[in-house]
Scaffold this motif. Sequence first.
Motif, PDB file in Angstrom:
ATOM      1  N   LYS A   1       0.718  -1.232   0.030  1.00  0.00           N
ATOM      2  CA  LYS A   1       0.035   0.273  -0.142  1.00  0.00           C
ATOM      3  C   LYS A   1       1.051   1.208   0.609  1.00  0.00           C
ATOM      4  O   LYS A   1       0.666   2.594  -0.104  1.00  0.00           O
ATOM      5  CB  LYS A   1      -0.461  -0.120   1.206  1.00  0.00           C
ATOM      6  CG  LYS A   1      -1.882  -0.871   1.245  1.00  0.00           C
ATOM      7  CD  LYS A   1      -2.613  -1.158   2.191  1.00  0.00           C
ATOM      8  CE  LYS A   1      -4.038  -2.295   1.892  1.00  0.00           C
ATOM      9  NZ  LYS A   1      -4.359  -2.328   3.467  1.00  0.00           N
ATOM     10  N   GLU A   2       2.111   1.412   0.858  1.00  0.00           N
ATOM     11  CA  GLU A   2       3.046   2.291   0.872  1.00  0.00           C
ATOM     12  C   GLU A   2       3.474   2.408  -0.455  1.00  0.00           C
ATOM     13  O   GLU A   2       3.166   3.330  -0.863  1.00  0.00           O
ATOM     14  CB  GLU A   2       3.677   2.007   1.667  1.00  0.00           C
ATOM     15  CG  GLU A   2       4.652   3.478   1.647  1.00  0.00           C
ATOM     16  CD  GLU A   2       5.861   3.080   3.300  1.00  0.00           C
ATOM     17  OE1 GLU A   2       6.799   3.686   2.978  1.00  0.00           O
ATOM     18  OE2 GLU A   2       5.996   1.952   4.123  1.00  0.00           O
TER      19      GLU A   2
ATOM     20  N   HIS B   1       0.794   4.234  -2.764  1.00  0.00           N
ATOM     21  CA  HIS B   1       0.917   5.402  -2.488  1.00  0.00           C
ATOM     22  C   HIS B   1       1.277   5.935  -2.589  1.00  0.00           C
ATOM     23  O   HIS B   1       1.977   7.447  -3.363  1.00  0.00           O
ATOM     24  CB  HIS B   1       0.816   5.626  -1.056  1.00  0.00           C
ATOM     25  CG  HIS B   1       0.566   7.086  -0.378  1.00  0.00           C
ATOM     26  ND1 HIS B   1      -0.213   7.861  -0.414  1.00  0.00           N
ATOM     27  CD2 HIS B   1       1.711   7.866   0.236  1.00  0.00           C
ATOM     28  CE1 HIS B   1      -0.522   8.900  -0.166  1.00  0.00           C
ATOM     29  NE2 HIS B   1       1.076   8.777   0.286  1.00  0.00           N
ATOM     30  N   ASN B   2       3.184   6.067  -2.851  1.00  0.00           N
ATOM     31  CA  ASN B   2       3.844   7.012  -3.470  1.00  0.00           C
ATOM     32  C   ASN B   2       4.035   6.262  -4.748  1.00  0.00           C
ATOM     33  O   ASN B   2       4.201   7.903  -5.580  1.00  0.00           O
ATOM     34  CB  ASN B   2       5.579   6.204  -3.025  1.00  0.00           C
ATOM     35  CG  ASN B   2       5.512   6.139  -1.591  1.00  0.00           C
ATOM     36  OD1 ASN B   2       5.482   7.277  -0.178  1.00  0.00           O
ATOM     37  ND2 ASN B   2       6.644   5.097  -0.477  1.00  0.00           N
TER      38      ASN B   2
ATOM     39  N   GLU C   1       1.851   6.886  -6.622  1.00  0.00           N
ATOM     40  CA  GLU C   1       0.744   7.627  -6.953  1.00  0.00           C
ATOM     41  C   GLU C   1       0.917   8.907  -6.800  1.00  0.00           C
ATOM     42  O   GLU C   1       0.381  10.494  -8.105  1.00  0.00           O
ATOM     43  CB  GLU C   1      -1.107   7.808  -6.293  1.00  0.00           C
ATOM     44  CG  GLU C   1      -1.964   8.696  -6.807  1.00  0.00           C
ATOM     45  CD  GLU C   1      -3.252   8.404  -6.109  1.00  0.00           C
ATOM     46  OE1 GLU C   1      -3.819   8.645  -5.937  1.00  0.00           O
ATOM     47  OE2 GLU C   1      -3.324   7.114  -5.754  1.00  0.00           O
ATOM     48  N   THR C   2       1.065   9.144  -5.592  1.00  0.00           N
ATOM     49  CA  THR C   2       1.630  10.546  -5.554  1.00  0.00           C
ATOM     50  C   THR C   2       2.903  11.505  -5.819  1.00  0.00           C
ATOM     51  O   THR C   2       3.221  12.459  -6.568  1.00  0.00           O
ATOM     52  CB  THR C   2       2.099  10.968  -4.088  1.00  0.00           C
ATOM     53  OG1 THR C   2       1.498  10.384  -2.788  1.00  0.00           O
ATOM     54  CG2 THR C   2       2.995  12.099  -3.433  1.00  0.00           C
TER      55      THR C   2
ATOM     56  N   GLY D   1      -9.605   1.340  -4.378  1.00  0.00           N
ATOM     57  CA  GLY D   1      -7.982   2.267  -4.494  1.00  0.00           C
ATOM     58  C   GLY D   1      -7.604   1.529  -5.140  1.00  0.00           C
ATOM     59  O   GLY D   1      -6.169   0.844  -5.481  1.00  0.00           O
TER      60      GLY D   1
END
Length: 362
Positions: free
Chosen positions: A47-48, A51-52, A54-55, A236
Amino acid sequence: MTRAFNFSAGPAAIPTEVLERAQEELLNWNGYGCSVMELGHRTPDFKEILHNTETNLRKLLKIPDNYQVLFMHGSASHQFSMVPMNFLAPGDSANYLEMDHWSRMCIDEAKRFGNIHVEQGIRKNSDGLLELVPEVEWNLDEDAKYLHFTSNETIVGVQFEQDPECFKGKLVSDMCSDILSRPIDIEKYALIYAGAQKNIGPSGMTVVIVREDLFDSFQTERVPRLFQYPHVAAKGSMPNTPPSFGIYFAGLVFEWLLRQGGVEEMHKRNLEKANMLYDYVDQSSFYHSPVARGSRSFMNVAIQLDDRSLEERFLKGAQDNHLIALKGHRSFGGLRASIYNAMSIDGVKALLSYMEHFEKTL
């Protein structure tokens, strides 16, 4: 080992630095004791990664908060169906620009789901060169739900320099071959999609950027869940097991792009590479471009030899010089140098040196 300069249109070259990092982490990602390909997608670690990834994409393209970023299975060709499935209710219409091979495939799929108004996007000019049809000559359906266009046609080497302005409705674009190569005003678009295998990473994943306020108007009752953008967004990007390796690899590419100076710096480099090639071809009596100035792609440079019988000899010599994948698409012929973000200026210089040598030795 000698790394070739890879001019493939896709799957395309990947930055060596990124490949080396993936190789280093392949068996033991982040000291975890297993490959990222073996990492459970529900774990905090994956998940990290998601997230990274996408960020960093949001940072690179300056994607506003009211847009969802989706990492989806498959190729952009899947989106040829998903876009009309989501946007069009029975009886609705959409505008499509017909450019070449990929846009025609897209139009054929869209016709399964609605009334599709097709407008010609390219033509041959009086000199026999391909050019974009000016917007003032388009005759669009103003009541259509959206206008779909392919921002860069890889096969013939034609590209929009500016976003279409004449249609006041929603813009949807297939940006497979020029996403992350130039700045984009995301807020002009309802939806953008791009297969990964040109400027993002390995094939098998597609990135979708979609305006969230449209979700309430999308068709859901008659569309399978996995093909509903709102459902994929609500989960997500994980309504099922996601393309985890593709997401991880895209994340490495996005980090590499940020280290290079971002999309703005890549745009400068890409224009420099393309101008080097076009300037040489334009001054040559041996090579020529089949595309008119003002319509030329800076991602896929189409080149033709005046003597077409020499193409195979040119390609064999190029490969002997570690310049690979320069053969044009089977439907168009000629040569094609795809110079995506991962292609260095040194690679273009090596190609130019070979082109000059080939011409002089005949």
